[in-house]
Scaffold this motif. Structure first.
Motif, PDB file in Angstrom:
ATOM      1  N   TYR A 224       0.840  -1.197   0.000  1.00  0.00           N
ATOM      2  CA  TYR A 224       0.000   0.000   0.000  1.00  0.00           C
ATOM      3  C   TYR A 224       0.877   1.249   0.000  1.00  0.00           C
ATOM      4  CZ  TYR A 224      -3.779   3.161   1.472  1.00  0.00           C
ATOM      5  OH  TYR A 224      -4.705   4.186   1.547  1.00  0.00           O
ATOM      6  N   THR A 225       1.907   1.252   0.823  1.00  0.00           N
ATOM      7  CA  THR A 225       2.840   2.389   0.893  1.00  0.00           C
ATOM      8  C   THR A 225       3.597   2.555  -0.422  1.00  0.00           C
ATOM      9  OG1 THR A 225       3.107   2.014   3.273  1.00  0.00           O
ATOM     10  CG2 THR A 225       4.749   3.394   2.178  1.00  0.00           C
ATOM     11  N   LEU A 226       3.977   1.442  -1.032  1.00  0.00           N
ATOM     12  CA  LEU A 226       4.691   1.485  -2.308  1.00  0.00           C
ATOM     13  C   LEU A 226       3.827   2.119  -3.390  1.00  0.00           C
ATOM     14  CD1 LEU A 226       7.111   0.675  -4.107  1.00  0.00           C
ATOM     15  CD2 LEU A 226       5.983  -1.548  -4.431  1.00  0.00           C
ATOM     16  N   MET A 227       2.567   1.737  -3.467  1.00  0.00           N
ATOM     17  CA  MET A 227       1.666   2.322  -4.459  1.00  0.00           C
ATOM     18  C   MET A 227       1.457   3.805  -4.195  1.00  0.00           C
ATOM     19  SD  MET A 227      -1.252  -0.592  -5.246  1.00  0.00           S
ATOM     20  CE  MET A 227      -1.812  -0.736  -3.530  1.00  0.00           C
ATOM     21  N   HIS A 228       1.389   4.177  -2.906  1.00  0.00           N
ATOM     22  CA  HIS A 228       1.178   5.574  -2.546  1.00  0.00           C
ATOM     23  C   HIS A 228       2.363   6.439  -2.960  1.00  0.00           C
ATOM     24  CE1 HIS A 228       0.412   8.712   0.877  1.00  0.00           C
ATOM     25  NE2 HIS A 228       0.189   9.210  -0.321  1.00  0.00           N
ATOM     26  N   ARG A 229       3.557   6.014  -2.647  1.00  0.00           N
ATOM     27  CA  ARG A 229       4.740   6.816  -2.901  1.00  0.00           C
ATOM     28  C   ARG A 229       5.198   6.774  -4.353  1.00  0.00           C
ATOM     29  NH1 ARG A 229       8.535   5.196   2.361  1.00  0.00           N
ATOM     30  NH2 ARG A 229       7.209   6.185   3.963  1.00  0.00           N
ATOM     31  N   ASP A 230       4.884   5.719  -5.039  1.00  0.00           N
ATOM     32  CA  ASP A 230       5.418   5.541  -6.388  1.00  0.00           C
ATOM     33  C   ASP A 230       4.347   5.724  -7.465  1.00  0.00           C
ATOM     34  OD1 ASP A 230       7.206   4.936  -8.406  1.00  0.00           O
ATOM     35  OD2 ASP A 230       6.926   2.772  -8.243  1.00  0.00           O
ATOM     36  N   SER A 231       3.436   4.782  -7.555  1.00  0.00           N
ATOM     37  CA  SER A 231       2.473   4.770  -8.664  1.00  0.00           C
ATOM     38  C   SER A 231       1.456   5.901  -8.575  1.00  0.00           C
ATOM     39  CB  SER A 231       1.744   3.425  -8.701  1.00  0.00           C
ATOM     40  OG  SER A 231       2.659   2.360  -8.836  1.00  0.00           O
ATOM     41  N   TYR A 232       1.059   6.274  -7.361  1.00  0.00           N
ATOM     42  CA  TYR A 232       0.016   7.289  -7.212  1.00  0.00           C
ATOM     43  C   TYR A 232       0.429   8.633  -7.801  1.00  0.00           C
ATOM     44  CZ  TYR A 232      -3.084  10.652  -4.875  1.00  0.00           C
ATOM     45  OH  TYR A 232      -3.961  11.680  -4.600  1.00  0.00           O
ATOM     46  N   GLN A 233       1.675   9.012  -7.609  1.00  0.00           N
ATOM     47  CA  GLN A 233       2.147  10.289  -8.141  1.00  0.00           C
ATOM     48  C   GLN A 233       2.096  10.311  -9.667  1.00  0.00           C
ATOM     49  OE1 GLN A 233       2.637  12.677  -6.016  1.00  0.00           O
ATOM     50  NE2 GLN A 233       2.330  11.277  -4.280  1.00  0.00           N
ATOM     51  N   ARG A 234       2.443   9.217 -10.276  1.00  0.00           N
ATOM     52  CA  ARG A 234       2.390   9.144 -11.740  1.00  0.00           C
ATOM     53  C   ARG A 234       0.946   9.105 -12.227  1.00  0.00           C
ATOM     54  NH1 ARG A 234       6.657   5.553 -10.788  1.00  0.00           N
ATOM     55  NH2 ARG A 234       5.320   3.746 -11.137  1.00  0.00           N
ATOM     56  N   PHE A 235       0.074   8.488 -11.461  1.00  0.00           N
ATOM     57  CA  PHE A 235      -1.330   8.442 -11.830  1.00  0.00           C
ATOM     58  C   PHE A 235      -1.923   9.851 -11.874  1.00  0.00           C
ATOM     59  CE2 PHE A 235      -5.798   8.110 -10.214  1.00  0.00           C
ATOM     60  CZ  PHE A 235      -6.361   7.599 -11.381  1.00  0.00           C
ATOM     61  N   MET A 236      -1.542  10.694 -10.907  1.00  0.00           N
ATOM     62  CA  MET A 236      -2.056  12.061 -10.873  1.00  0.00           C
ATOM     63  C   MET A 236      -1.609  12.870 -12.089  1.00  0.00           C
ATOM     64  SD  MET A 236      -4.007  12.562  -8.242  1.00  0.00           S
ATOM     65  CE  MET A 236      -4.665  10.991  -8.804  1.00  0.00           C
ATOM     66  N   ASN A 237      -0.440  12.539 -12.621  1.00  0.00           N
ATOM     67  CA  ASN A 237       0.094  13.270 -13.773  1.00  0.00           C
ATOM     68  C   ASN A 237      -0.193  12.570 -15.104  1.00  0.00           C
ATOM     69  OD1 ASN A 237       1.305  15.305 -12.136  1.00  0.00           O
ATOM     70  ND2 ASN A 237       3.041  13.930 -11.718  1.00  0.00           N
ATOM     71  N   SER A 238      -0.911  11.479 -15.057  1.00  0.00           N
ATOM     72  CA  SER A 238      -1.151  10.699 -16.267  1.00  0.00           C
ATOM     73  C   SER A 238      -2.355  11.229 -17.028  1.00  0.00           C
ATOM     74  CB  SER A 238      -1.370   9.225 -15.907  1.00  0.00           C
ATOM     75  OG  SER A 238      -2.600   9.070 -15.217  1.00  0.00           O
ATOM     76  N   SER A 239      -2.422  10.825 -18.299  1.00  0.00           N
ATOM     77  CA  SER A 239      -3.584  11.187 -19.118  1.00  0.00           C
ATOM     78  C   SER A 239      -4.831  10.447 -18.642  1.00  0.00           C
ATOM     79  CB  SER A 239      -3.298  10.860 -20.587  1.00  0.00           C
ATOM     80  OG  SER A 239      -3.012   9.484 -20.761  1.00  0.00           O
ATOM     81  N   ASN A 240      -4.641   9.299 -17.984  1.00  0.00           N
ATOM     82  CA  ASN A 240      -5.796   8.564 -17.459  1.00  0.00           C
ATOM     83  C   ASN A 240      -6.618   9.436 -16.523  1.00  0.00           C
ATOM     84  OD1 ASN A 240      -3.615   6.635 -18.242  1.00  0.00           O
ATOM     85  ND2 ASN A 240      -5.148   5.097 -17.696  1.00  0.00           N
ATOM     86  N   TYR A 241      -5.925  10.023 -15.555  1.00  0.00           N
ATOM     87  CA  TYR A 241      -6.641  10.822 -14.561  1.00  0.00           C
ATOM     88  C   TYR A 241      -7.105  12.157 -15.153  1.00  0.00           C
ATOM     89  CZ  TYR A 241      -7.635  13.548 -10.371  1.00  0.00           C
ATOM     90  OH  TYR A 241      -8.241  14.347  -9.433  1.00  0.00           O
ATOM     91  N   LYS A 242      -6.259  12.794 -15.934  1.00  0.00           N
ATOM     92  CA  LYS A 242      -6.612  14.099 -16.499  1.00  0.00           C
ATOM     93  C   LYS A 242      -7.810  13.997 -17.441  1.00  0.00           C
ATOM     94  CE  LYS A 242      -1.941  16.028 -16.130  1.00  0.00           C
ATOM     95  NZ  LYS A 242      -0.763  16.553 -16.857  1.00  0.00           N
ATOM     96  N   ASP A 243      -7.838  12.956 -18.268  1.00  0.00           N
ATOM     97  CA  ASP A 243      -8.971  12.773 -19.176  1.00  0.00           C
ATOM     98  C   ASP A 243     -10.243  12.462 -18.396  1.00  0.00           C
ATOM     99  OD1 ASP A 243      -7.219  13.198 -21.227  1.00  0.00           O
ATOM    100  OD2 ASP A 243      -7.020  11.079 -21.785  1.00  0.00           O
ATOM    101  N   LEU A 244     -10.093  11.680 -17.336  1.00  0.00           N
ATOM    102  CA  LEU A 244     -11.255  11.356 -16.511  1.00  0.00           C
ATOM    103  C   LEU A 244     -11.817  12.606 -15.842  1.00  0.00           C
ATOM    104  CD1 LEU A 244     -12.965   8.958 -15.434  1.00  0.00           C
ATOM    105  CD2 LEU A 244     -11.371   8.836 -13.502  1.00  0.00           C
ATOM    106  N   LEU A 245     -10.927  13.422 -15.310  1.00  0.00           N
ATOM    107  CA  LEU A 245     -11.351  14.656 -14.654  1.00  0.00           C
ATOM    108  C   LEU A 245     -12.018  15.599 -15.647  1.00  0.00           C
ATOM    109  CD1 LEU A 245     -11.329  16.296 -12.011  1.00  0.00           C
ATOM    110  CD2 LEU A 245      -9.083  17.178 -12.683  1.00  0.00           C
ATOM    111  N   GLN A 246     -11.462  15.680 -16.842  1.00  0.00           N
ATOM    112  CA  GLN A 246     -12.023  16.568 -17.853  1.00  0.00           C
ATOM    113  C   GLN A 246     -13.403  16.087 -18.304  1.00  0.00           C
ATOM    114  OE1 GLN A 246      -9.509  17.111 -21.256  1.00  0.00           O
ATOM    115  NE2 GLN A 246     -10.925  18.505 -22.284  1.00  0.00           N
ATOM    116  N   SER A 247     -13.544  14.776 -18.472  1.00  0.00           N
ATOM    117  CA  SER A 247     -14.836  14.246 -18.925  1.00  0.00           C
ATOM    118  C   SER A 247     -15.941  14.530 -17.897  1.00  0.00           C
ATOM    119  CB  SER A 247     -14.732  12.749 -19.189  1.00  0.00           C
ATOM    120  OG  SER A 247     -14.425  12.039 -18.003  1.00  0.00           O
ATOM    121  N   PHE A 248     -15.623  14.422 -16.607  1.00  0.00           N
ATOM    122  CA  PHE A 248     -16.621  14.722 -15.577  1.00  0.00           C
ATOM    123  C   PHE A 248     -16.909  16.210 -15.511  1.00  0.00           C
ATOM    124  CE2 PHE A 248     -15.829  10.431 -14.042  1.00  0.00           C
ATOM    125  CZ  PHE A 248     -17.062  10.079 -13.510  1.00  0.00           C
TER     126      PHE A 248
END
Length: 255
Positions: A224-248
Motif C-alpha cells: 500500500y505504501t509502495l503504491m502511494h509513494r510511487d504509482s500514485y504520483q504518476r497516476f495524478m500526472n497521467s492522461s488517465n486521470y486528467k482525461d477522466l477529470l475533464q470528462s466529468f
C-alpha cells in the motif's frame, strides 16, 4: 543358285534376334493410308511406346508420394511442434476466461468492482488523497486500470486479495487461502510476485507456519505504501486521470 538357310531374310513382321537368328517375335504393324505396311515403322512405333511408358511411370509414382507428404505434413513431424500446437490450442481455450473477473485459484477478484458511478467530487477527491482514492471502489477501478499500463497490477491484486482474506473466518479455508496468496504473490517463482523487503518477507514466512487472517498485514501495508509513494504520483500526472477529470467536468452542468 540356291540360297542357304543363313542367308534367308526375316519374314515381314518378324524381329531378328541379337545373334542374327530368325527367332524374333511378331509385332503388330500399323498400316499406311494405302493399306500397306511401311518398312521399319514397327520398330520406331514400339520404341515410341516404350519411351512414353517410361516417361509416364515416374510421374505416376511421385503423385502418391506427394499426396502422402501433404497428408503427413498436416501436423508437425517433431513432438515439440505437435506439443506446441496442442499447447497453443489449450492456451487459447484457457485464456477465454470471463473478462469481468480475475481468478487467483480459490480467491475471486473482480476485474472491476461493482460500484455506483463516480461523481466530479469523487474524482477531485482522488487527486487530494491516496486514502480517498483507495477507499472507494470507483477510485480503485480507475487506479487499477492505470497500473495495468505500467504492468504493476499485481500490487493492487495482492492488496485486494488480502482484503478478501481478512474476511475469512473458517480455519481450514484460512490455511488454504493463505497458501494460495503466498504462491501467487510472495513466492519468488511466481510471475506476479510483489516487491517486499527481506524483513517483511521473513515475517510472512513465519506467519505461514500457523496462518491466520492477519498473516499478510505487514506485507499488505508495505505494498500500500509502495503504491502511494510511487504509482500514485504518476497516476495524478497521467492522461488517465486528467482525461477522466475533464470528462466529468464537461458533463457536469454549471450552476
Amino acid at each position: 543358285m540356291r540360297v542357304g538357310a543363313d542367308d534367308e531374310q526375316p519374314a515381314l513382321g518378324e524381329e531378328p534376334s541379337a545373334d542374327g537368328c530368325d527367332q524374333g517375335l511378331e509385332f503388330p504393324l500399323s498400316a499406311s493410308i494405302d493399306g500397306e505396311i511401311p518398312m521399319g515403322s514397327e520398330r520406331m512405333e514400339m520404341r515410341k511406346r516404350q519411351m512414353s511408358v517410361q516417361q509416364d511411370t515416374p510421374s505416376s509414382v511421385q503423385a502418391p508420394q506427394a499426396t502422402s507428404n501433404r497428408a503427413s505434413n498436416a501436423c508437425c513431424f517433431c513432438w515439440c511442434c505437435c506439443c506446441s500446437c496442442s499447447w497453443n490450442e489449450e492456451g487459447e481455450e484457457g485464456s477465454r476466461k470471463p473478462s469481468h473477473e480475475v481468478r487467483t485459484e480459490g480467491i475471486q477478484i473482480p476485474s472491476f468492482e461493482e460500484c455506483p458511478s463516480a461523481t466530479l467530487e469523487d474524482v477531485v477527491s482522488w487527486g487530494q488523497s491516496f486514502d480517498k482514492l483507495m477507499s472507494t471502489p470507483a477510485g480503485r477501478n480507475a487506479f487499477r486500470e492505470f497500473l495495468r499500463t505500467e504492468f504493476s497490477e499485481e500490487n493492487m491484486l495482492f492488496w485486494l486479495a488480502c482484503e478478501e482474506f481478512k474476511k475469512e473466518v473458517n480455519k481450514n479455508a484460512i490455511k488454504e487461502k493463505a497458501r494460495l496468496i503466498y504462491e501467487d504473490y510472495i513466492s519468488i517463482l511466481s510471475p506476479k510476485e510483489v516487491s517486499l523487503d527481506s524483513r517483511v518477507r521473513e515475517v510472512v514466512n513465519r506467519n505461514m507456519v500457523e496462518p491466520n487472517e492477519h498473516s499478510f498485514d505487514e506485507a499488505q501495508l508495505q505494498i500500500y505504501t509502495l503504491m502511494h509513494r510511487d504509482s500514485y504520483q504518476r497516476f495524478m500526472n497521467s492522461s488517465n486521470y486528467k482525461d477522466l477529470l475533464q470528462s466529468f467536468s464537461e458533463s457536469t452542468p454549471e450552476s
